[in-house]
Scaffold this motif. Structure first.
Motif, PDB file in Angstrom:
ATOM      1  N   ASP A 109     129.838  56.218  32.827  1.00 18.85           N
ATOM      2  CA  ASP A 109     129.239  56.433  31.624  1.00 18.85           C
ATOM      3  C   ASP A 109     130.468  56.798  30.549  1.00 18.85           C
ATOM      4  O   ASP A 109     130.092  57.667  29.859  1.00 18.85           O
ATOM      5  CB  ASP A 109     128.310  57.690  31.964  1.00 18.85           C
ATOM      6  CG  ASP A 109     127.097  57.393  32.671  1.00 18.85           C
ATOM      7  OD1 ASP A 109     126.672  56.126  32.593  1.00 18.85           O
ATOM      8  OD2 ASP A 109     126.495  58.177  33.275  1.00 18.85           O
ATOM      9  N   ARG A 128     124.236  52.539  23.435  1.00 16.66           N
ATOM     10  CA  ARG A 128     124.390  53.796  24.057  1.00 16.66           C
ATOM     11  C   ARG A 128     124.899  54.988  22.910  1.00 16.66           C
ATOM     12  O   ARG A 128     124.693  56.050  23.198  1.00 16.66           O
ATOM     13  CB  ARG A 128     125.357  53.846  25.098  1.00 16.66           C
ATOM     14  CG  ARG A 128     124.764  52.834  26.456  1.00 16.66           C
ATOM     15  CD  ARG A 128     123.756  53.159  27.028  1.00 16.66           C
ATOM     16  NE  ARG A 128     123.826  54.675  27.789  1.00 16.66           N
ATOM     17  CZ  ARG A 128     124.435  54.682  28.973  1.00 16.66           C
ATOM     18  NH1 ARG A 128     125.015  53.601  29.673  1.00 16.66           N
ATOM     19  NH2 ARG A 128     124.787  55.880  29.464  1.00 16.66           N
ATOM     20  N   PRO A 144     122.850  59.527  27.514  1.00 19.58           N
ATOM     21  CA  PRO A 144     121.800  59.278  28.748  1.00 19.58           C
ATOM     22  C   PRO A 144     121.015  58.168  27.947  1.00 19.58           C
ATOM     23  O   PRO A 144     120.578  58.182  26.669  1.00 19.58           O
ATOM     24  CB  PRO A 144     121.006  60.487  28.995  1.00 19.58           C
ATOM     25  CG  PRO A 144     121.981  61.405  28.637  1.00 19.58           C
ATOM     26  CD  PRO A 144     122.658  61.001  27.322  1.00 19.58           C
ATOM     27  N   SER A 195     117.289  63.928  22.722  1.00 19.30           N
ATOM     28  CA  SER A 195     116.204  63.523  23.809  1.00 19.30           C
ATOM     29  C   SER A 195     114.964  64.371  23.789  1.00 19.30           C
ATOM     30  O   SER A 195     115.341  65.530  23.582  1.00 19.30           O
ATOM     31  CB  SER A 195     116.884  63.529  25.003  1.00 19.30           C
ATOM     32  OG  SER A 195     117.840  62.577  25.234  1.00 19.30           O
TER      33      SER A 195
END
Ligand code: SF4
Length: 330
Positions: free
Chosen positions: A65, A87, A222, A250
């Motif tokens: 990641d 991303r 994420p 998010s």
């Protein structure tokens, strides 16, 4: 006509040894800032230039990641990277807003992080009052024509702005930098790389003389997290930010579960809005929440005549980028 010494480095170790062993030596990569400062503006003294442009520090790789970005990767290469687009798209947006195509094809990521201030007084050697250039001499900007200057992390000693766009999303992402030096390699949190002027505006980073950024580690967001970069400026291209904001959110069932927010155009360093993030997480994604976050983000500004407008402009920039990223339009 001025002169300087030039050496092309063949490997990282010898480049570090050359610069570390000579107090007047510096690295040359893309050259989009360093040559201006040394040859055109004569702001930094001439000395040995160690060209690191052909060292194997160029390229982008995904490691779980984390995106590993070689310091000699160009702005254009990083902006066009498909993983960045998927991303961490606000990194690409900041890069595209940060310079013309020609500059993006020359300027390196490492150089972007270490760019010097655009304060007009710093870059004009006819101005004698500049604590950053000549420690203890004063600050012409505090009483002069200030507009492209900082309101956060500033003081009467220096109000110079950190002008990088790229650094804003990198600050929001908690990136890290790998550096090579005479004492070996170390990793520095992005939050610790740049230092506020305090009483020593001439000290801009924690790097020791001779240390070279070799790699930037960019954590990826994420899946499902949305991000955006908003830059407000006097004209739509080839201009530095009056204010800017990088935001990532998010949202689940209308509630914010993750918030990253950093600001540009207002800080002496790339500015993380941690108080605003606290307001956002756990709150409904509404205009009221975004306004509260904006109020929390701009605390104890240090303004001078010419920069007061940035307080309100920065808040409006924050609200707008949060509304855009969240999709909230009411
Ligand atoms: Fe120098 Fe900083 Fe003042 Fe600009 S703001 S004149 S860089 S001390």
């Amino acid at each position: 006509m001025r002169g300087f010494e030039y050496v092309r480095a063949t490997d990282v170790g010898s480049a570090v040894a050359l610069v570390s062993g000579d107090p007047g030596a510096s690295y040359l990569a893309g050259g989009t800032t360093q040559l201006d400062l040394m040859l055109k503006d004569a702001v930094v003294p001439q000395g040995l230039l160690v060209d690191i442009g052909r060292l194997p520090l160029r390229g982008i790789a995904t490691d779980g990641d984390v995106l590993r970005v070689g310091a000699l990767t160009t702005m254009e290469e990083l902006a066009a990277d498909p993983v960045v687009a998927e991303r961490v798209p606000f990194v690409s947006e900041a890069l595209l807003a940060g310079a013309s195509t020609q500059l993006r094809n020359m300027a390196t990521i490492g150089g972007n992080l270490l760019q010097r201030t655009r304060c007009r007084y710093f870059r004009d050697i006819a101005v004698t009052d500049c604590n950053k250039r000549t420690p203890g001499s004063g600050c012409a900007a505090v009483t002069g024509a200030a507009r492209m200057h900082a309101i956060l992390g500033a003081s009467a000693h220096c109000i110079a702005l950190h002008a990088s766009d790229l650094c804003v999303p990198l600050r929001a992402l908690d990136a890290e930098v790998r550096v090579e030096g005479a004492a070996g390699q170390r990793t520095i949190a992005f939050a610790d790389l740049h230092v506020m002027p305090g009483e020593r505006p001439d000290v801009e980073t924690v790097l020791r003389h001779g240390e070279m950024i070799s790699e930037v580690l960019v954590p990826l967001l994420p899946a499902g997290t949305r991000s955006g970069y908003l830059k407000v400026r006097d004209r739509v291209s080839y201009e530095f930010a009056l204010t800017s904001a990088a935001a990532a959110l998010s949202i689940e069932d209308g509630v914010i579960t993750l918030a990253r927010l950093a600001l540009g155009g207002v800080g002496t360093v790339p500015w993380r809005a941690t108080e605003a993030e606290r307001v956002l997480v756990g709150a409904p994604a509404t205009a009221r929440t975004f306004l509260a976050a904006a109020e929390a983000a701009i605390q104890d500004p240090f303004t001078v005549p010419g920069t007061e407008f940035k307080v309100e402009l920065a808040k409006r920039t924050i609200v707008r980028v949060l509304r855009t990223v969240s999709g909230e339009q009411s």
